[in-house]
Motif scaffolding. Sequence first.
Motif, PDB file in Angstrom:
ATOM      1  N   THR A   8       0.869  -1.174   0.000  1.00  0.00           N
ATOM      2  CA  THR A   8       0.000   0.000   0.000  1.00  0.00           C
ATOM      3  C   THR A   8       0.909   1.228   0.000  1.00  0.00           C
ATOM      4  O   THR A   8       2.080   1.153   0.371  1.00  0.00           O
ATOM      5  CB  THR A   8      -0.908   0.036   1.248  1.00  0.00           C
ATOM      6  OG1 THR A   8      -0.093   0.122   2.410  1.00  0.00           O
ATOM      7  CG2 THR A   8      -1.821  -1.180   1.318  1.00  0.00           C
ATOM      8  N   TRP A   9       0.358   2.354  -0.411  1.00  0.00           N
ATOM      9  CA  TRP A   9       1.125   3.599  -0.464  1.00  0.00           C
ATOM     10  C   TRP A   9       1.716   3.924   0.914  1.00  0.00           C
ATOM     11  O   TRP A   9       2.894   4.245   1.025  1.00  0.00           O
ATOM     12  CB  TRP A   9       0.242   4.736  -0.960  1.00  0.00           C
ATOM     13  CG  TRP A   9       0.910   6.079  -0.926  1.00  0.00           C
ATOM     14  CD1 TRP A   9       0.655   7.080  -0.054  1.00  0.00           C
ATOM     15  CD2 TRP A   9       1.952   6.552  -1.793  1.00  0.00           C
ATOM     16  NE1 TRP A   9       1.479   8.156  -0.314  1.00  0.00           N
ATOM     17  CE2 TRP A   9       2.279   7.851  -1.380  1.00  0.00           C
ATOM     18  CE3 TRP A   9       2.646   5.989  -2.853  1.00  0.00           C
ATOM     19  CZ2 TRP A   9       3.253   8.618  -2.007  1.00  0.00           C
ATOM     20  CZ3 TRP A   9       3.626   6.764  -3.481  1.00  0.00           C
ATOM     21  CH2 TRP A   9       3.917   8.053  -3.055  1.00  0.00           C
ATOM     22  N   THR A  32       0.040   9.939 -14.828  1.00  0.00           N
ATOM     23  CA  THR A  32       0.277   9.514 -13.445  1.00  0.00           C
ATOM     24  C   THR A  32       1.597  10.088 -12.948  1.00  0.00           C
ATOM     25  O   THR A  32       2.435  10.530 -13.739  1.00  0.00           O
ATOM     26  CB  THR A  32       0.329   7.977 -13.324  1.00  0.00           C
ATOM     27  OG1 THR A  32       1.381   7.492 -14.157  1.00  0.00           O
ATOM     28  CG2 THR A  32      -0.973   7.354 -13.744  1.00  0.00           C
ATOM     29  N   GLN A  33       1.749  10.073 -11.648  1.00  0.00           N
ATOM     30  CA  GLN A  33       2.989  10.547 -11.045  1.00  0.00           C
ATOM     31  C   GLN A  33       3.672   9.401 -10.319  1.00  0.00           C
ATOM     32  O   GLN A  33       3.010   8.523  -9.762  1.00  0.00           O
ATOM     33  CB  GLN A  33       2.709  11.701 -10.081  1.00  0.00           C
ATOM     34  CG  GLN A  33       2.218  12.935 -10.799  1.00  0.00           C
ATOM     35  CD  GLN A  33       1.963  14.086  -9.855  1.00  0.00           C
ATOM     36  OE1 GLN A  33       2.012  13.954  -8.644  1.00  0.00           O
ATOM     37  NE2 GLN A  33       1.685  15.243 -10.428  1.00  0.00           N
ATOM     38  N   VAL A  34       4.990   9.448 -10.331  1.00  0.00           N
ATOM     39  CA  VAL A  34       5.837   8.425  -9.718  1.00  0.00           C
ATOM     40  C   VAL A  34       6.757   9.128  -8.727  1.00  0.00           C
ATOM     41  O   VAL A  34       7.171  10.270  -8.963  1.00  0.00           O
ATOM     42  CB  VAL A  34       6.678   7.707 -10.803  1.00  0.00           C
ATOM     43  CG1 VAL A  34       7.677   6.758 -10.190  1.00  0.00           C
ATOM     44  CG2 VAL A  34       5.779   7.007 -11.791  1.00  0.00           C
ATOM     45  N   GLN A 103      11.427  16.484   2.403  1.00  0.00           N
ATOM     46  CA  GLN A 103      10.591  15.960   3.482  1.00  0.00           C
ATOM     47  C   GLN A 103       9.510  15.048   2.906  1.00  0.00           C
ATOM     48  O   GLN A 103       8.632  15.510   2.172  1.00  0.00           O
ATOM     49  CB  GLN A 103       9.938  17.103   4.265  1.00  0.00           C
ATOM     50  CG  GLN A 103      10.918  18.049   4.915  1.00  0.00           C
ATOM     51  CD  GLN A 103      11.743  17.364   5.976  1.00  0.00           C
ATOM     52  OE1 GLN A 103      11.250  16.518   6.717  1.00  0.00           O
ATOM     53  NE2 GLN A 103      13.018  17.723   6.056  1.00  0.00           N
ATOM     54  N   ILE A 104       9.563  13.769   3.233  1.00  0.00           N
ATOM     55  CA  ILE A 104       8.591  12.806   2.713  1.00  0.00           C
ATOM     56  C   ILE A 104       7.170  13.159   3.145  1.00  0.00           C
ATOM     57  O   ILE A 104       6.211  12.872   2.429  1.00  0.00           O
ATOM     58  CB  ILE A 104       8.960  11.357   3.109  1.00  0.00           C
ATOM     59  CG1 ILE A 104       8.132  10.340   2.329  1.00  0.00           C
ATOM     60  CG2 ILE A 104       8.803  11.136   4.592  1.00  0.00           C
ATOM     61  CD1 ILE A 104       8.425  10.281   0.876  1.00  0.00           C
ATOM     62  N   ASN A 108       2.431  13.793  -1.302  1.00  0.00           N
ATOM     63  CA  ASN A 108       1.130  13.128  -1.199  1.00  0.00           C
ATOM     64  C   ASN A 108       0.633  12.815  -2.613  1.00  0.00           C
ATOM     65  O   ASN A 108      -0.053  13.618  -3.227  1.00  0.00           O
ATOM     66  CB  ASN A 108       0.133  14.021  -0.454  1.00  0.00           C
ATOM     67  CG  ASN A 108      -1.161  13.299  -0.168  1.00  0.00           C
ATOM     68  OD1 ASN A 108      -1.205  12.070  -0.192  1.00  0.00           O
ATOM     69  ND2 ASN A 108      -2.202  14.049   0.102  1.00  0.00           N
ATOM     70  N   LEU A 109       1.015  11.651  -3.111  1.00  0.00           N
ATOM     71  CA  LEU A 109       0.651  11.274  -4.477  1.00  0.00           C
ATOM     72  C   LEU A 109      -0.538  10.328  -4.556  1.00  0.00           C
ATOM     73  O   LEU A 109      -1.136  10.192  -5.608  1.00  0.00           O
ATOM     74  CB  LEU A 109       1.846  10.620  -5.183  1.00  0.00           C
ATOM     75  CG  LEU A 109       3.098  11.464  -5.348  1.00  0.00           C
ATOM     76  CD1 LEU A 109       4.149  10.686  -6.104  1.00  0.00           C
ATOM     77  CD2 LEU A 109       2.790  12.766  -6.038  1.00  0.00           C
TER      78      LEU A 109
END
Length: 129
Positions: A8-9, A32-34, A103-104, A108-109
């Motif tokens: 999961t994300w 989409t974004q990666v 900063q992770i 928010n993808l």
Amino acid sequence: MLSLDQLTWSTAIGQIPQPSICATIECRPLGTQVLMTAELSLMLRLAERLMGGTSATVVKPRELTEIEIALVRRVFDTLLEVLAATWGELAGITTHLLAIESQIANVNLAPPSEPTLMLTIEVRVDGSS
């Protein structure tokens, strides 16, 4: 390649070593974004080498300077160029680097429960992993 997992994300984000530098990449024509990440220590070492440092130069983890951010962007662009050649041939996908984030928590993808493919690759520089 070290591993390929479907998670999961939220689980995938939790497995990213900290501190890391994140690059948000757009895949066209999919829309989409990666997320591509690299450990801060690797990026600091590569930036130091690009500025003329040697393998003996010790770099301590710290915030990136504006110059180092520009060099990190260049490193991600170079990685994407190599990967895009393969992705373009196999799937007709082109990539574009959208943003660099240190900063992770600011990335928010996808929703936390979104199925996510996580590919882990090992990088070796001057004999260290």
